[in-house]
Design an enzyme around this catalytic site. Sequence first.
Site, PDB file in Angstrom:
ATOM      1  CB  CYS A 112      11.855  -9.037  -3.582  1.00 23.71           C
ATOM      2  SG  CYS A 112      13.068  -9.692  -4.755  1.00 23.71           S
ATOM      3  CG  HIS A 244      13.478  -9.571   0.315  1.00 25.53           C
ATOM      4  ND1 HIS A 244      13.274 -10.851  -0.170  1.00 25.53           N
ATOM      5  CD2 HIS A 244      14.220  -8.918  -0.632  1.00 25.53           C
ATOM      6  CE1 HIS A 244      13.861 -10.970  -1.346  1.00 25.53           C
ATOM      7  NE2 HIS A 244      14.441  -9.821  -1.643  1.00 25.53           N
ATOM      8  CG  ASN A 274      16.612 -12.250  -3.511  1.00 20.08           C
ATOM      9  OD1 ASN A 274      15.452 -12.597  -3.309  1.00 20.08           O
ATOM     10  ND2 ASN A 274      16.926 -11.020  -3.906  1.00 20.08           N
TER      11      ASN A 274
END
Length: 317
Positions: A112, A244, A274
């Site tokens: 990520c 993020h 996500n």
Amino acid sequence: MTCKIIGCGQYLPSKIVSNDELTKFVDTNDEWIRTRTGITQRHIADDTEYTSHLALKSAEKAIEDAGISANDIDLIIICTTTPDHSFPSVATKLQGYLGLTNIPSFDLQAVCAGFVYGLQVANSLIASSKYKTVLLIGAEKMTSLLDWNDRSTCVLFGDGAGSVILQRSSDDSGLIESNIFSSGIDYDILYTNGGISMNGTSGKIIMQGQKLFRHAIEKMQQSIEELLCANQFSVSDIDYFIPHQANVRIINKLAELLNIEEHKIIKTVEKHANCSAASIPLALSTLKGLGKIKKGDILLFSAIGAGLTWGSALIRW
């Protein structure tokens, strides 16, 4: 010498799965997902749509947005944890799709945090004066790593890709500074239970959610505060905070601790879920598409991913 973003692009698969649709095959409900994550839907690639396809579609839009030709690109970096194959890289496949030859291309794997890592690597290579125009992409098919019976993870992720075109800056616009970190002793907080050298599979995502929540807030806050201090910026100097997009509770808590005003926080997790390394460039492309970013605006990126890996970046538009 630093790099600046001259174009952005994004691609999200056409299939959208709502929280209510997930309840048909996993023990969960819309309220449970929304209150814990802020997510209401996610885009899911079909079986014939691979990470390289997502990357290509976002790259084409970034190239168009930048007003350049694909032939102007002299380096490709793809940040991904879901490659089409163990080898070759997604980047080399994309290079072939674009009809480019004799330029370097490679994948970067920091999960990520991949886009922030990729930005620092791309900037260093541009600063070397060897490369002028870099295509940097975050592209993920995260749903390929999900156990659809595990409600603690399957509700969190989606698929998509975001791209930026980077060039050398001739003025004060561009990357001001970035920082990146990792902590391998914490790898078991978030990982897959498979691997090519371990058992010949890609595995499924295993996550210790509460531990990851604490680490995310602590490490992203530390990274941001160090970056701001090193460059003599205050939180009030930030025009847009693009974190993020893992979980709205992490984003909100981090913003609260840093005293970032709500209207400056970019949140796309509700609709995108996500998307790992793709989440920041997707959010950036969304913001740019709304016409909100002005020349001179200060943007703050920050991310944390498995590894653990994390980092932040300051950009002057």
